[in-house]
Design a protein around this motif. Structure first.
Motif, PDB file in Angstrom:
ATOM      1  N   PRO A   1       0.708  -1.219   0.041  1.00  0.00           N
ATOM      2  CA  PRO A   1      -0.076   0.037   0.091  1.00  0.00           C
ATOM      3  C   PRO A   1       0.904   1.331  -0.015  1.00  0.00           C
ATOM      4  CG  PRO A   1      -0.092  -1.029   1.979  1.00  0.00           C
ATOM      5  CD  PRO A   1       0.623  -2.086   1.203  1.00  0.00           C
ATOM      6  N   TYR A   2       1.977   1.281   0.648  1.00  0.00           N
ATOM      7  CA  TYR A   2       2.787   2.256   0.519  1.00  0.00           C
ATOM      8  C   TYR A   2       3.368   2.663  -0.854  1.00  0.00           C
ATOM      9  CZ  TYR A   2       2.437   1.643   5.591  1.00  0.00           C
ATOM     10  OH  TYR A   2       1.867   1.427   6.824  1.00  0.00           O
TER      11      TYR A   2
ATOM     12  N   ASN B   1       5.799   7.535   8.085  1.00  0.00           N
ATOM     13  CA  ASN B   1       6.549   6.516   8.723  1.00  0.00           C
ATOM     14  C   ASN B   1       6.301   5.282   8.737  1.00  0.00           C
ATOM     15  OD1 ASN B   1       8.588   6.130  11.040  1.00  0.00           O
ATOM     16  ND2 ASN B   1       7.212   6.187  12.577  1.00  0.00           N
ATOM     17  N   PRO B   2       6.770   4.827   7.476  1.00  0.00           N
ATOM     18  CA  PRO B   2       6.304   3.218   6.974  1.00  0.00           C
ATOM     19  C   PRO B   2       7.083   2.297   7.735  1.00  0.00           C
ATOM     20  CG  PRO B   2       7.784   4.154   5.449  1.00  0.00           C
ATOM     21  CD  PRO B   2       7.490   5.657   6.398  1.00  0.00           C
ATOM     22  N   PRO B   3       6.412   1.085   7.878  1.00  0.00           N
ATOM     23  CA  PRO B   3       6.996   0.248   8.714  1.00  0.00           C
ATOM     24  C   PRO B   3       7.777  -0.876   7.924  1.00  0.00           C
ATOM     25  CG  PRO B   3       4.652  -0.419   8.332  1.00  0.00           C
ATOM     26  CD  PRO B   3       4.809   0.878   7.710  1.00  0.00           C
ATOM     27  N   ALA B   4       8.623  -1.454   8.766  1.00  0.00           N
ATOM     28  CA  ALA B   4       9.595  -2.392   8.013  1.00  0.00           C
ATOM     29  C   ALA B   4       8.858  -3.754   7.573  1.00  0.00           C
ATOM     30  CB  ALA B   4      11.019  -2.718   8.791  1.00  0.00           C
ATOM     31  N   LYS B   5       9.572  -4.518   6.799  1.00  0.00           N
ATOM     32  CA  LYS B   5       8.380  -5.572   6.322  1.00  0.00           C
ATOM     33  C   LYS B   5       8.102  -6.657   7.570  1.00  0.00           C
ATOM     34  CE  LYS B   5      12.769  -7.944   4.573  1.00  0.00           C
ATOM     35  NZ  LYS B   5      13.568  -8.738   3.572  1.00  0.00           N
ATOM     36  N   GLU B   6       8.957  -6.845   8.286  1.00  0.00           N
ATOM     37  CA  GLU B   6       8.743  -7.797   9.713  1.00  0.00           C
ATOM     38  C   GLU B   6       7.212  -7.223  10.173  1.00  0.00           C
ATOM     39  OE1 GLU B   6      12.774  -8.254   8.558  1.00  0.00           O
ATOM     40  OE2 GLU B   6      11.622  -6.393   9.050  1.00  0.00           O
ATOM     41  N   GLU B   7       7.320  -5.813  10.591  1.00  0.00           N
ATOM     42  CA  GLU B   7       5.923  -5.316  11.111  1.00  0.00           C
ATOM     43  C   GLU B   7       4.828  -5.542  10.121  1.00  0.00           C
ATOM     44  OE1 GLU B   7       8.944  -3.858  11.239  1.00  0.00           O
ATOM     45  OE2 GLU B   7       9.458  -4.707  13.339  1.00  0.00           O
ATOM     46  N   LYS B   8       5.041  -5.350   8.913  1.00  0.00           N
ATOM     47  CA  LYS B   8       3.940  -5.469   7.853  1.00  0.00           C
ATOM     48  C   LYS B   8       3.074  -6.511   7.983  1.00  0.00           C
ATOM     49  CE  LYS B   8       2.973  -5.700   2.924  1.00  0.00           C
ATOM     50  NZ  LYS B   8       3.418  -5.956   1.715  1.00  0.00           N
ATOM     51  N   ILE B   9       3.484  -7.809   8.189  1.00  0.00           N
ATOM     52  CA  ILE B   9       2.766  -8.794   8.534  1.00  0.00           C
ATOM     53  C   ILE B   9       1.814  -8.908   9.673  1.00  0.00           C
ATOM     54  CG2 ILE B   9       2.681 -11.457   8.740  1.00  0.00           C
ATOM     55  CD1 ILE B   9       5.461 -11.444   7.244  1.00  0.00           C
ATOM     56  N   ALA B  10       2.483  -8.384  10.762  1.00  0.00           N
ATOM     57  CA  ALA B  10       1.723  -8.522  12.025  1.00  0.00           C
ATOM     58  C   ALA B  10       0.533  -7.045  11.973  1.00  0.00           C
ATOM     59  CB  ALA B  10       2.548  -7.990  13.280  1.00  0.00           C
ATOM     60  N   ILE B  11       0.961  -6.077  11.253  1.00  0.00           N
ATOM     61  CA  ILE B  11      -0.087  -5.194  11.324  1.00  0.00           C
ATOM     62  C   ILE B  11      -1.272  -5.331  10.406  1.00  0.00           C
ATOM     63  CG2 ILE B  11      -0.189  -2.525  10.384  1.00  0.00           C
ATOM     64  CD1 ILE B  11       2.570  -1.900  11.285  1.00  0.00           C
ATOM     65  N   LEU B  12      -1.094  -5.889   9.231  1.00  0.00           N
ATOM     66  CA  LEU B  12      -2.047  -6.170   8.119  1.00  0.00           C
ATOM     67  C   LEU B  12      -2.748  -7.458   8.594  1.00  0.00           C
ATOM     68  CD1 LEU B  12      -0.168  -5.511   4.711  1.00  0.00           C
ATOM     69  CD2 LEU B  12      -1.531  -3.898   6.118  1.00  0.00           C
ATOM     70  N   SER B  13      -2.327  -8.373   9.162  1.00  0.00           N
ATOM     71  CA  SER B  13      -3.076  -9.647   9.604  1.00  0.00           C
ATOM     72  C   SER B  13      -3.571  -9.216  10.881  1.00  0.00           C
ATOM     73  CB  SER B  13      -2.215 -10.769   9.584  1.00  0.00           C
ATOM     74  OG  SER B  13      -0.957 -10.908  10.467  1.00  0.00           O
ATOM     75  N   GLN B  14      -3.047  -8.549  11.798  1.00  0.00           N
ATOM     76  CA  GLN B  14      -3.487  -8.012  13.076  1.00  0.00           C
ATOM     77  C   GLN B  14      -3.567  -9.380  13.900  1.00  0.00           C
ATOM     78  OE1 GLN B  14      -7.365  -6.062  12.737  1.00  0.00           O
ATOM     79  NE2 GLN B  14      -6.158  -4.230  11.754  1.00  0.00           N
ATOM     80  N   GLU B  15      -2.669 -10.201  13.570  1.00  0.00           N
ATOM     81  CA  GLU B  15      -2.667 -11.476  14.738  1.00  0.00           C
ATOM     82  C   GLU B  15      -2.067 -11.230  15.955  1.00  0.00           C
ATOM     83  OE1 GLU B  15      -0.462 -14.045  12.359  1.00  0.00           O
ATOM     84  OE2 GLU B  15      -1.825 -14.563  10.703  1.00  0.00           O
TER      85      GLU B  15
ATOM     86  N   LYS C   1       8.319  -1.123  15.634  1.00  0.00           N
ATOM     87  CA  LYS C   1       9.542  -0.080  15.262  1.00  0.00           C
ATOM     88  C   LYS C   1       9.621   0.544  13.837  1.00  0.00           C
ATOM     89  CE  LYS C   1      13.463  -3.210  14.337  1.00  0.00           C
ATOM     90  NZ  LYS C   1      12.501  -4.571  14.426  1.00  0.00           N
ATOM     91  N   SER C   2      10.073   1.711  13.552  1.00  0.00           N
ATOM     92  CA  SER C   2       9.638   2.372  12.258  1.00  0.00           C
ATOM     93  C   SER C   2      10.868   2.965  11.736  1.00  0.00           C
ATOM     94  CB  SER C   2       8.414   2.821  12.283  1.00  0.00           C
ATOM     95  OG  SER C   2       7.070   2.384  12.689  1.00  0.00           O
ATOM     96  N   TYR C   3      10.845   3.030  10.362  1.00  0.00           N
ATOM     97  CA  TYR C   3      12.218   3.511   9.897  1.00  0.00           C
ATOM     98  C   TYR C   3      11.517   4.873   9.404  1.00  0.00           C
ATOM     99  CZ  TYR C   3      14.610  -0.488  10.453  1.00  0.00           C
ATOM    100  OH  TYR C   3      15.035  -1.928  10.778  1.00  0.00           O
ATOM    101  N   THR C   4      11.874   6.178   9.640  1.00  0.00           N
ATOM    102  CA  THR C   4      11.496   7.206   9.220  1.00  0.00           C
ATOM    103  C   THR C   4      12.054   7.564   7.744  1.00  0.00           C
ATOM    104  OG1 THR C   4      11.044   9.800   9.482  1.00  0.00           O
ATOM    105  CG2 THR C   4      12.836   8.603  10.686  1.00  0.00           C
ATOM    106  N   THR C   5      11.164   8.091   7.168  1.00  0.00           N
ATOM    107  CA  THR C   5      12.058   8.820   5.668  1.00  0.00           C
ATOM    108  C   THR C   5      12.527  10.090   5.848  1.00  0.00           C
ATOM    109  OG1 THR C   5       9.913   9.906   5.101  1.00  0.00           O
ATOM    110  CG2 THR C   5      10.117   7.600   4.529  1.00  0.00           C
ATOM    111  N   GLN C   6      12.473  10.650   7.105  1.00  0.00           N
ATOM    112  CA  GLN C   6      13.241  12.228   7.252  1.00  0.00           C
ATOM    113  C   GLN C   6      14.521  11.857   7.562  1.00  0.00           C
ATOM    114  OE1 GLN C   6      10.727  14.574   9.781  1.00  0.00           O
ATOM    115  NE2 GLN C   6       9.100  13.440   9.463  1.00  0.00           N
TER     116      GLN C   6
END
Length: 524
Positions: free
Chosen positions: A299-300, A479-493, A499-504
């Motif tokens: 989505p990002y 503040n897009p999340p890294a790929k490890e967090e993407k699974i947990a956020i999208l599936s909400q398991e 932890k996030s990596y800022t584009t700034q």
């Protein structure tokens, strides 16, 4: 002597091929010429088609006949005529026939019936119906380049993953040269259409391979942002020079002249690529890139691609419709049709170079959000212009804002791939180029239809409101999340502290490997 010879031309070539700055120069020149050809046709095609089709048809259908003037027709500025009927003297202007003078009276002429439209100044073209219909045809021609590029881009992305970036770059130069020569000698709508579509193929190879090559040699996020800003400066310079150069050359030299100059410059670009790059060398990526289908589900990446698409769609709609609108409402000469885009090009050049550095400090998401809002406001102000000087402010704001968006979104594309996917850049910049092509395909084709249906001002209102409405979505890139967090956020398991990596802030090391996240956790 041998060591001195080794430091001669061959030594310079060896050092040049290892230099990142010379790679940046090659990409800069390729984008410059591609976008010069993109915009040089903007002021030429509408007036050229009007000349060969409308004026040519009318002159052949109505042959010129010399009608001799009546022998007894006198063209006097003013004369007095005495009427024996009522013993009055009247002053008349113009010419009178013998019949009127013999009768000894002035025949009162009935007033001329009004014409179908108010007389226009001599600089205004005739045939408003033809110009209205021409919006659609010119829009389709301009869109053909982007439509072809849209189809070819995914294949080019896969090709760069297999054979590297050098060969596709040289293929792009070759096709662009052929397209430029074809533009120079095309005299019909069909041939111009084919030349424009052929340019789309060459542009696809040059842009995808060029941006991917930059992302691969500039691995640091801060350096990559600066390099992308400089490369987009070449794109901006091409837009800056193209339209004014085309209109002036077409007005005073001829239709073929700007394209022949561009063909010569393209040859110089080919020589530069042969010297700096190695077009015969196959250098596939060492690791397999993320498939396009996977990237399109991110989505990002979709939000970033949408920002590129809608912001550039505004100027894409202006390219075919603004010159014709100026011909209809401002009676603009040929040279002004290209000069109208000069403020947008200059401000785009400033915006891309300025925000290539500033966007990294203020936040690329914020820079894009403000840019899209300014794009919308500028488009809403375009129909308020009454002459070419009234277009300076709206077009200047439009170019500056698009420069903000482009110089922010291009580095974000590479950053998102590093952060969430495999650090191979051909496919993601194919998606970025597809987003630009969507704007330049939908914009001209739909723009001509909308203008014909409801008018030019409503077209600007529609695309301006779309940009303003889309701008808040750039907040999600904050503040897009890294790929490890993407699974947990999208599936909400499992809820977890992400932890996030800022584009700034620039990353310390590129590309991110599988072990980089472990190192980050150890540091924490």
């Amino acid at each position: 002597m041998s060591s001195a010879a080794g430091r001669g031309p061959w030594g310079w070539l060896t050092a040049g091929r290892a230099s990142r700055k010379l790679v940046l120069v090659v990409v800069f020149v390729a984008l410059l010429l591609d976008n010069m050809l993109l915009t040089v046709v903007v002021p030429i095609v509408p007036t050229f088609l009007y000349t060969i089709e409308y004026e040519g048809t009318n002159s052949s259908a109505v042959p010129a006949e010399t009608v001799p003037a009546p022998p007894a027709l006198k063209a006097l500025p003013f004369s007095s005529v005495f009427s024996y009927f009522d013993n009055t003297t009247m002053t008349v202007s113009g010419s009178m026939s013998n019949e009127e003078l013999v009768n000894g009276t002035e025949i009162s002429r009935p007033p001329q019936p009004p014409t179908s439209s108010t007389p226009l100044p001599s600089s205004c073209p005739e045939g408003k119906e033809f110009l209205t219909q021409e919006n659609v045809r010119v829009g389709l021609m301009f869109a053909s380049k982007a439509l072809v590029q849209l189809v070819v881009n995914p294949s080019v992305g896969l090709l760069t993953n297999r054979i590297g970036y050098h060969i596709p770059m040289f293929i792009g130069f070759t096709i662009m040269f052929l397209s430029t020569v074809m533009f120079a000698f095309s005299g019909t709508y069909t041939l111009l259409f084919i030349a424009r579509a052929l340019q789309g193929i060459g542009s696809s190879f040059s842009s995808v391979a060029g941006l991917g090559m930059l992302a691969s040699v500039y691995t640091d996020d801060f350096e990559r942002g600066n390099a992308m800003g400089i490369a987009l400066g070449g794109l901006a310079l091409g837009l800056l020079i193209g339209a004014p150069f085309g209109s002036v050359m077409y007005e005073f030299v001829g239709k073929s002249s700007p394209f022949l100059v561009l063909a010569f410059l393209a040859l110089l670009d080919g020589v530069l690529q042969l010297c700096i790059l190695q077009p015969s060398k196959i250098s596939p990526e060492s690791i397999k890139g993320t498939p396009v289908s996977t990237l399109l589900r991110d989505p990002y990446i979709l939000v970033a691609a949408g920002a590129l698409c809608f912001s550039n769609m505004g100027v894409a709609m202006l390219e075919p419709t603004l010159p014709i609108w100026m011909m209809q409402t401002m009676c603009s000469p040929k040279w002004q049709l290209g000069m109208a885009f000069l403020p947008a090009s200059i401000s785009y050049l400033i915006g891309t170079n300025l925000f290539g550095i500033l966007a990294n400090k203020m936040g690329r998401w914020l820079c894009s959000l403000i840019g899209m809002a300014v794009v919308g406001i500028s488009l809403l102000c375009v129909p308020l212009a009454k002459n070419i000087y009234g277009l300076i402010g709206p077009n200047g704001g439009l170019g500056f804002a698009i420069g903000m968006v482009d110089s922010s979104m291009m580095p974000i594309m590479g950053y998102l791939v590093d952060l969430r996917h495999t650090s191979v850049y051909g496919n993601v910049y194919a998606i970025a180029d597809v987003a630009l092509c969507m704007g330049f395909a939908v914009g001209p084709s739909m723009g001509g239809v909308i203008v014909q249906a409801i008018g030019f001002p409503w077209l600007m209102i529609i695309i301006g409101v779309i940009n303003i409405a889309y701008a808040p979505l750039c907040w999600y890139l904050r503040n897009p999340p890294a790929k490890e967090e993407k699974i947990a956020i999208l599936s909400q398991e499992c809820p977890m502290q992400t932890k996030s990596y800022t584009t700034q802030k620039p990353l310390r090391e590129f590309p991110l490997t599988d072990g980089s996240d472990v190192e980050a956790e150890d540091v924490e």
